[in-house]
Design a protein around this motif. Structure first.
Motif, PDB file in Angstrom:
ATOM      1  N   CYS A  21       0.837  -1.212   0.000  1.00  0.00           N
ATOM      2  CA  CYS A  21       0.000   0.000   0.000  1.00  0.00           C
ATOM      3  C   CYS A  21       0.869   1.258   0.000  1.00  0.00           C
ATOM      4  N   LYS A  22       2.028   1.173   0.653  1.00  0.00           N
ATOM      5  CA  LYS A  22       2.916   2.336   0.748  1.00  0.00           C
ATOM      6  C   LYS A  22       3.447   2.760  -0.617  1.00  0.00           C
ATOM      7  N   ARG A  69       0.113   4.046  -5.983  1.00  0.00           N
ATOM      8  CA  ARG A  69      -0.228   5.433  -6.325  1.00  0.00           C
ATOM      9  C   ARG A  69      -1.700   5.743  -6.079  1.00  0.00           C
ATOM     10  N   ALA A 112      -3.210   4.878  -3.144  1.00  0.00           N
ATOM     11  CA  ALA A 112      -3.427   4.719  -1.704  1.00  0.00           C
ATOM     12  C   ALA A 112      -4.355   5.785  -1.130  1.00  0.00           C
ATOM     13  N   GLU A 113      -4.198   7.043  -1.551  1.00  0.00           N
ATOM     14  CA  GLU A 113      -5.000   8.123  -0.988  1.00  0.00           C
ATOM     15  C   GLU A 113      -6.479   7.995  -1.362  1.00  0.00           C
ATOM     16  N   ASN A 114      -6.761   7.379  -2.503  1.00  0.00           N
ATOM     17  CA  ASN A 114      -8.143   7.243  -2.966  1.00  0.00           C
ATOM     18  C   ASN A 114      -8.784   5.930  -2.546  1.00  0.00           C
ATOM     19  N   CYS A 115      -8.027   5.087  -1.883  1.00  0.00           N
ATOM     20  CA  CYS A 115      -8.498   3.736  -1.596  1.00  0.00           C
ATOM     21  C   CYS A 115      -9.384   3.682  -0.360  1.00  0.00           C
ATOM     22  N   THR A 116      -9.009   4.362   0.715  1.00  0.00           N
ATOM     23  CA  THR A 116      -9.711   4.267   1.994  1.00  0.00           C
ATOM     24  C   THR A 116     -11.203   4.567   1.919  1.00  0.00           C
TER      25      THR A 116
END
Length: 227
Positions: A202-203, A206, A208-212
């Motif tokens: 996840c780190k 690209r 990651a910010e839109n996944c949560t």
């Protein structure tokens, strides 16, 4: 190529995290090839030559890599040093388009021989065996080539970062993983929202910010657990 065929790259992405594939399909497309892969790929066309023509490969890199500079040449020198110690087979063909009508998949194989194929990687080999995604990629290409030519093909992973060649012996579990990843791709294509697979990768993702915000319960049992 079969109609609406699934790319091998989508299968690999789904195997890492189906959500990554889902978000990639709904995001603006762009392509940025990693530098080490670009260098390894260019060097791979010279594997099997009596010796590497360093200056010739440098000139080729200037053409294929945008803003090619000292870092690319440093990586090339590093790869030539380790790859010069290995006896390489010269391929019959390169960048071969392959597909399977049975599984409706397609891909492009780096190096193909009369009885086998090789997948080129820019990194170093793991301590033992091959990386999971590389093994899955070999499964996909084996399926395509065997269907196209009616005979078995075995695969190798060529890690040019360490001058290492690893053969891939496929097992039934490898093919089950392929089928599982393929099903995940088909779900995404139908518009289903998959669950993210959380972990260290996840780190480096690209998306990651839109996944949560998209991670939410999908079943009645999940909803009851949230209460």
């Amino acid at each position: 190529m079969p109609e609406n065929s699934v790319s091998v790259s989508d299968i690999l992405r789904a195997s890492v995290c189906p959500m990554q594939l889902y978000l990639a399909k709904s995001s603006p497309a762009y392509f940025s090839e990693p530098l080490r892969y670009s260098v390894a790929k260019q060097l791979s066309y010279h594997l099997g030559d009596e010796e590497f023509d360093r200056e010739k490969i440098r000139e080729e890199l200037k053409l294929t890599i945008k803003d090619c500079g000292d870092e690319a040449f440093r990586v090339l020198d590093e790869m030539i040093e380790v790859c010069s110690k290995v006896m390489w087979r010269q391929a019959l063909t390169y960048d071969m388009q392959v597909d399977s009508g049975k599984y409706n998949i397609h891909g492009r194989v780096d190096r193909v021989f009369d009885d086998s194929f090789s997948i080129v990687k820019g990194g170093k080999a793991p301590t033992h065996g091959v990386y999971a995604s590389d093994r899955l990629q070999a499964v996909c290409y084996s399926i395509c080539l065997e269907e196209m030519y009616g005979k078995e093909f075995y695969g190798r992973i060529e890690y040019l970062g360490s001058g290492t060649v690893r053969s891939v012996v496929l097992s039934p579990s490898d093919k089950r993983l392929f089928l599982t990843a393929l099903k995940e791709v088909e779900k995404v294509r139908r518009g289903e929202i998959p669950r993210p697979i959380r972990g260290d990768k996840c780190k480096r993702c690209r998306f990651a910010e839109n996944c949560t915000p998209l991670e939410r319960p999908h079943t009645l049992l999940d909803r009851l657990k949230k209460k």
